[in-house]
Scaffold this motif. Sequence first.
Motif, PDB file in Angstrom:
ATOM      1  N   THR A 264       0.846  -1.200   0.000  1.00 27.62           N
ATOM      2  CA  THR A 264       0.000   0.000   0.000  1.00 27.62           C
ATOM      3  C   THR A 264       0.883   1.252   0.000  1.00 27.62           C
ATOM      4  OG1 THR A 264      -1.676  -1.266   1.177  1.00 27.62           O
ATOM      5  CG2 THR A 264      -1.943   1.124   1.168  1.00 27.62           C
ATOM      6  N   ASN A 265       1.945   1.235   0.800  1.00 26.42           N
ATOM      7  CA  ASN A 265       2.838   2.401   0.830  1.00 26.42           C
ATOM      8  C   ASN A 265       3.480   2.654  -0.525  1.00 26.42           C
ATOM      9  OD1 ASN A 265       2.547   3.378   3.423  1.00 26.42           O
ATOM     10  ND2 ASN A 265       3.995   1.897   4.270  1.00 26.42           N
ATOM     11  N   LEU A 266       3.929   1.593  -1.188  1.00 25.83           N
ATOM     12  CA  LEU A 266       4.592   1.795  -2.479  1.00 25.83           C
ATOM     13  C   LEU A 266       3.585   2.297  -3.521  1.00 25.83           C
ATOM     14  CD1 LEU A 266       7.385   1.504  -3.812  1.00 25.83           C
ATOM     15  CD2 LEU A 266       6.588  -0.643  -4.758  1.00 25.83           C
ATOM     16  N   ALA A 267       2.355   1.765  -3.429  1.00 23.47           N
ATOM     17  CA  ALA A 267       1.334   2.164  -4.403  1.00 23.47           C
ATOM     18  C   ALA A 267       0.970   3.644  -4.260  1.00 23.47           C
ATOM     19  CB  ALA A 267       0.083   1.300  -4.218  1.00 23.47           C
ATOM     20  N   MET A 268       1.238   4.211  -3.064  1.00 29.13           N
ATOM     21  CA  MET A 268       0.857   5.604  -2.796  1.00 29.13           C
ATOM     22  C   MET A 268       2.092   6.453  -2.522  1.00 29.13           C
ATOM     23  SD  MET A 268      -2.200   4.800  -0.148  1.00 29.13           S
ATOM     24  CE  MET A 268      -2.771   6.474  -0.136  1.00 29.13           C
ATOM     25  N   LEU A 269       3.218   6.013  -3.053  1.00 31.10           N
ATOM     26  CA  LEU A 269       4.504   6.643  -2.733  1.00 31.10           C
ATOM     27  C   LEU A 269       4.499   8.166  -2.968  1.00 31.10           C
ATOM     28  CD1 LEU A 269       7.880   5.180  -3.811  1.00 31.10           C
ATOM     29  CD2 LEU A 269       7.333   7.496  -4.501  1.00 31.10           C
ATOM     30  N   ILE A 270       5.152   8.871  -2.065  1.00 30.91           N
ATOM     31  CA  ILE A 270       5.310  10.327  -2.239  1.00 30.91           C
ATOM     32  C   ILE A 270       6.759  10.613  -2.633  1.00 30.91           C
ATOM     33  CG2 ILE A 270       5.207  12.555  -1.072  1.00 30.91           C
ATOM     34  CD1 ILE A 270       2.886  11.462   0.511  1.00 30.91           C
ATOM     35  N   PRO A 271       6.984  11.174  -3.830  1.00 26.64           N
ATOM     36  CA  PRO A 271       8.365  11.419  -4.261  1.00 26.64           C
ATOM     37  C   PRO A 271       9.084  12.345  -3.282  1.00 26.64           C
ATOM     38  CG  PRO A 271       6.835  11.713  -6.082  1.00 26.64           C
ATOM     39  CD  PRO A 271       6.001  11.573  -4.839  1.00 26.64           C
ATOM     40  N   THR A 318       5.801   9.124   7.011  1.00 33.94           N
ATOM     41  CA  THR A 318       6.083   7.933   6.202  1.00 33.94           C
ATOM     42  C   THR A 318       5.202   7.887   4.964  1.00 33.94           C
ATOM     43  OG1 THR A 318       4.530   6.668   7.545  1.00 33.94           O
ATOM     44  CG2 THR A 318       6.879   6.463   8.098  1.00 33.94           C
ATOM     45  N   ASN A 319       3.940   8.267   5.099  1.00 35.72           N
ATOM     46  CA  ASN A 319       3.037   8.216   3.953  1.00 35.72           C
ATOM     47  C   ASN A 319       1.879   9.205   4.158  1.00 35.72           C
ATOM     48  OD1 ASN A 319       1.257   7.675   1.908  1.00 35.72           O
ATOM     49  ND2 ASN A 319       1.646   5.476   1.934  1.00 35.72           N
ATOM     50  N   ARG A 320       2.119  10.441   3.769  1.00 32.50           N
ATOM     51  CA  ARG A 320       1.114  11.473   3.992  1.00 32.50           C
ATOM     52  C   ARG A 320      -0.172  11.162   3.234  1.00 32.50           C
ATOM     53  NH1 ARG A 320       3.796  15.475   2.121  1.00 32.50           N
ATOM     54  NH2 ARG A 320       2.588  15.637   0.203  1.00 32.50           N
ATOM     55  N   ASN A 321      -0.043  10.583   2.040  1.00 31.48           N
ATOM     56  CA  ASN A 321      -1.250  10.262   1.263  1.00 31.48           C
ATOM     57  C   ASN A 321      -2.142   9.287   2.020  1.00 31.48           C
ATOM     58  OD1 ASN A 321      -0.784  11.856  -0.926  1.00 31.48           O
ATOM     59  ND2 ASN A 321       0.169  10.247  -2.169  1.00 31.48           N
ATOM     60  N   TRP A 345      -2.641   4.311  16.783  1.00 34.98           N
ATOM     61  CA  TRP A 345      -1.873   3.089  16.500  1.00 34.98           C
ATOM     62  C   TRP A 345      -0.394   3.367  16.689  1.00 34.98           C
ATOM     63  CZ3 TRP A 345      -5.019   5.672  12.966  1.00 34.98           C
ATOM     64  CH2 TRP A 345      -4.355   6.485  12.030  1.00 34.98           C
ATOM     65  N   GLU A 346       0.370   2.298  16.855  1.00 35.27           N
ATOM     66  CA  GLU A 346       1.816   2.397  17.002  1.00 35.27           C
ATOM     67  C   GLU A 346       2.389   3.016  15.724  1.00 35.27           C
ATOM     68  OE1 GLU A 346       0.086   0.043  18.507  1.00 35.27           O
ATOM     69  OE2 GLU A 346       0.902   0.310  20.530  1.00 35.27           O
ATOM     70  N   GLY A 347       3.290   3.979  15.904  1.00 31.13           N
ATOM     71  CA  GLY A 347       3.919   4.609  14.743  1.00 31.13           C
ATOM     72  C   GLY A 347       3.138   5.810  14.222  1.00 31.13           C
ATOM     73  N   LEU A 348       2.052   6.195  14.930  1.00 32.97           N
ATOM     74  CA  LEU A 348       1.289   7.361  14.471  1.00 32.97           C
ATOM     75  C   LEU A 348       2.079   8.649  14.749  1.00 32.97           C
ATOM     76  CD1 LEU A 348      -1.298   8.800  13.513  1.00 32.97           C
ATOM     77  CD2 LEU A 348      -2.245   8.474  15.798  1.00 32.97           C
ATOM     78  N   GLY A 349       2.794   8.631  15.868  1.00 32.49           N
ATOM     79  CA  GLY A 349       3.690   9.761  16.136  1.00 32.49           C
ATOM     80  C   GLY A 349       3.066  10.888  16.925  1.00 32.49           C
ATOM     81  N   SER A 350       1.770  10.819  17.267  1.00 35.08           N
ATOM     82  CA  SER A 350       1.166  11.844  18.120  1.00 35.08           C
ATOM     83  C   SER A 350       0.007  11.211  18.886  1.00 35.08           C
ATOM     84  CB  SER A 350       0.651  13.022  17.276  1.00 35.08           C
ATOM     85  OG  SER A 350      -0.314  12.536  16.371  1.00 35.08           O
ATOM     86  N   GLY A 500       9.413   6.905   0.388  1.00 35.10           N
ATOM     87  CA  GLY A 500       9.526   7.699  -0.846  1.00 35.10           C
ATOM     88  C   GLY A 500      10.835   7.467  -1.586  1.00 35.10           C
ATOM     89  N   GLU A 501      11.896   7.132  -0.833  1.00 40.98           N
ATOM     90  CA  GLU A 501      13.211   6.956  -1.464  1.00 40.98           C
ATOM     91  C   GLU A 501      13.219   5.735  -2.400  1.00 40.98           C
ATOM     92  OE1 GLU A 501      15.069   9.356  -1.192  1.00 40.98           O
ATOM     93  OE2 GLU A 501      14.604  10.314   0.737  1.00 40.98           O
ATOM     94  N   ASN A 502      12.244   4.837  -2.248  1.00 41.22           N
ATOM     95  CA  ASN A 502      12.191   3.678  -3.143  1.00 41.22           C
ATOM     96  C   ASN A 502      12.029   4.114  -4.606  1.00 41.22           C
ATOM     97  OD1 ASN A 502      12.410   2.011  -0.955  1.00 41.22           O
ATOM     98  ND2 ASN A 502      10.213   1.655  -0.752  1.00 41.22           N
ATOM     99  N   LEU A 503      11.534   5.343  -4.793  1.00 42.20           N
ATOM    100  CA  LEU A 503      11.364   5.850  -6.155  1.00 42.20           C
ATOM    101  C   LEU A 503      12.693   5.838  -6.926  1.00 42.20           C
ATOM    102  CD1 LEU A 503       9.618   7.116  -8.344  1.00 42.20           C
ATOM    103  CD2 LEU A 503       9.962   9.346  -7.265  1.00 42.20           C
ATOM    104  N   ARG A 504      13.802   5.983  -6.218  1.00 38.95           N
ATOM    105  CA  ARG A 504      15.117   5.996  -6.894  1.00 38.95           C
ATOM    106  C   ARG A 504      15.364   4.661  -7.593  1.00 38.95           C
ATOM    107  NH1 ARG A 504      17.856  10.440  -4.690  1.00 38.95           N
ATOM    108  NH2 ARG A 504      16.732  11.266  -2.896  1.00 38.95           N
ATOM    109  N   VAL A 505      14.919   3.597  -6.937  1.00 39.76           N
ATOM    110  CA  VAL A 505      15.101   2.260  -7.512  1.00 39.76           C
ATOM    111  C   VAL A 505      14.128   2.068  -8.678  1.00 39.76           C
ATOM    112  CG1 VAL A 505      14.928  -0.204  -6.995  1.00 39.76           C
ATOM    113  CG2 VAL A 505      15.901   1.367  -5.291  1.00 39.76           C
ATOM    114  N   LEU A 506      12.891   2.522  -8.483  1.00 38.03           N
ATOM    115  CA  LEU A 506      11.889   2.380  -9.549  1.00 38.03           C
ATOM    116  C   LEU A 506      12.301   3.216 -10.770  1.00 38.03           C
ATOM    117  CD1 LEU A 506       8.650   2.646  -7.356  1.00 38.03           C
ATOM    118  CD2 LEU A 506       9.978   0.602  -7.914  1.00 38.03           C
ATOM    119  N   ALA A 507      12.878   4.400 -10.503  1.00 36.78           N
ATOM    120  CA  ALA A 507      13.307   5.265 -11.607  1.00 36.78           C
ATOM    121  C   ALA A 507      14.395   4.568 -12.422  1.00 36.78           C
ATOM    122  CB  ALA A 507      13.825   6.593 -11.055  1.00 36.78           C
ATOM    123  N   TRP A 508      15.307   3.863 -11.735  1.00 45.51           N
ATOM    124  CA  TRP A 508      16.359   3.119 -12.451  1.00 45.51           C
ATOM    125  C   TRP A 508      15.711   2.061 -13.348  1.00 45.51           C
ATOM    126  CZ3 TRP A 508      17.739  -2.202 -11.661  1.00 45.51           C
ATOM    127  CH2 TRP A 508      18.829  -2.612 -12.439  1.00 45.51           C
TER     128      TRP A 508
END
Length: 590
Positions: A264-271, A318-321, A345-350, A500-508
């Motif tokens: 889900t995170n990759l499908a909604m990745l934020i560059p 991690t995933n604003r979208n 939930w855990e990891g919500l941050g607030s 979001g940094e995974n985009l570097r790999v997808l771009a390659w």
Amino acid sequence: MATAADMLLPLPQLSRPVADWVKAVSELTQPDAVHWCEGGDAERGALIGQLLRSGELKGLNPEQFPGCHLYRSEPNDVARVEHVTYICTRSQADAGPNNHWMDPTEARAKMRALFKGCMRGRTLYVIPYCMGPLDSPLSRLGVEITDSPYVVLNMMIMTRAGRQALERISREGRFVRGLHSIGELDPERRFIMHFPEELSIESFGSGYGGNALLGKKCHALRIASWQARSEGWLAEHMLIVGLQNPQGETHYIACAFPSACGKTNLAMLIPPASLPGWKVFTVGDDIAWLHPGEDGRLWAINPEAGYFGVVPGTNPETNRNAYEMIRRDTLFTNVAVTADDQPWWEGLGSGAPVLDWQGRPYDKANGPAAHPNSRFTVSARRNPSWSPHAEDARGVPISALVFGGRRREVAPLVYEARDWKHGVLVGASVASETTAAAVGQVGVVRRDPMAMQPFCGYNFGDYWRHWLDVGARLMRPPKIYHVNWFRRDAQGKFLWPGFGENLRVLAWMLERCAGRSGAADTAIGRLPRPEDLNTQGLKISPGDLEALLSVDPELWRKEAAEVREYLHRFGDRLPAAMLAELAETERRLG
Ligand code: OXD
Ligand code: MN
């Protein structure tokens, strides 16, 4: 097309085969009432009202989370149950060593006894649904009968459910029959049975997503993979995402990762800000139906209409979208709540939990506040990066297929298969650490070919042969990749920042598809050299990058031996081409 007069027909009159089946099931299960689902906001509102009154749903803070509700499941019913999920084919060999098998006659008898009278005092809901866009020839139809209004609410979000689906069933005739009852939610009386030869599913004793929303894993993967084999296409556990580069070209890729590994995170990745000009469009986050097109390319539709995503870890960084998406009209399952009724939930941050996922006052000693497999169900249209082509009847063309797993070691950040055949071996060799999405031990490495171990409705040997056949028909096949975002160093620290940094790999990968980027040939496939990846603005040490892009021949010889041993389990169903590809890799490893 349905005429205006048809539109006025009561639902039970639209399809005789559906009505006859509903009648037979009612006689068996003895519900107090039968409700045919029309679909639409009024029906949804009425169901929510009923569940709020009965206390099964809890309203969440209307200012912060408008239209959002919380459902708490039975504590023993929080994940898929692979150990009681069966493929019931006449021949056991057709189900294969990758599935639990039961003889169909025995399974029917067992289920009949469980379903007998199980809906007394309850309402039987009939949910006609369409997997895929309503007007797409690639879509397939189904009807789920259930006694769980929570399942109805989920199915209305996850599928195109209601009158229009039933109208299409009445025109086409063919539909998958899914019968579900929560029974007594007794883990000892819980079975998820699939009868692919009869296009039917029977599920008893669980209300959890993958066990109970029958359109999802049961239909769109297990039964559909069987249908797809006979019809010449592929039903896969893959997200579909469109990536637009700064030059304005959009390419679609489909990626298979095991459950709870970030699809889900990759499908909604934020560059990341340091990669300006890129845009990301989500077509799907979990399932792809892939069809060879007349142009020799592979085309994909997402059979689902919503997301049933893992909540923990979602936050604006991690995933604003995803975070924005689930702030409205979302059904939460098994999250914690704060003092002012916001989900937590855990990891919500607030914020801070006051009640845990079981509704108990939060106490650290009881474990996480939200269940690690707590979920959100939300319409795909709420996704800020929802693709305008997600509803295209012919789907989107796929430039690359990506497999991946959660591996601390062995698998590098990314590598490219030599060709389609080698890619099938790469997919078949996927291994990953288990997660909370299924009942059982978490963090153990297991083989999960194409991320389909829990979902392939037939013998993996036949499935790989089908993959090879589909590839042979494609004049312009997608390139095939393997990624691992989860590689760690000796101290256990993740080497790659992910998200979001995974985009570097997808771009390659996309540059490779366009013939514009280099790679180093290695024994396992082609890897980017550090200079082939765009690392502008990326905080990573040269040492870590080198480790991420390294192939240890010693570890890989061991890996290849394990893959060989695994493949041999499929005996004479294993295509010889797979062993030939493996032998070639072993030869290159020396
Ligand atoms: C899911 C899963 O729910 O894979 O998507 O378990
Ligand atoms: Mn999944």
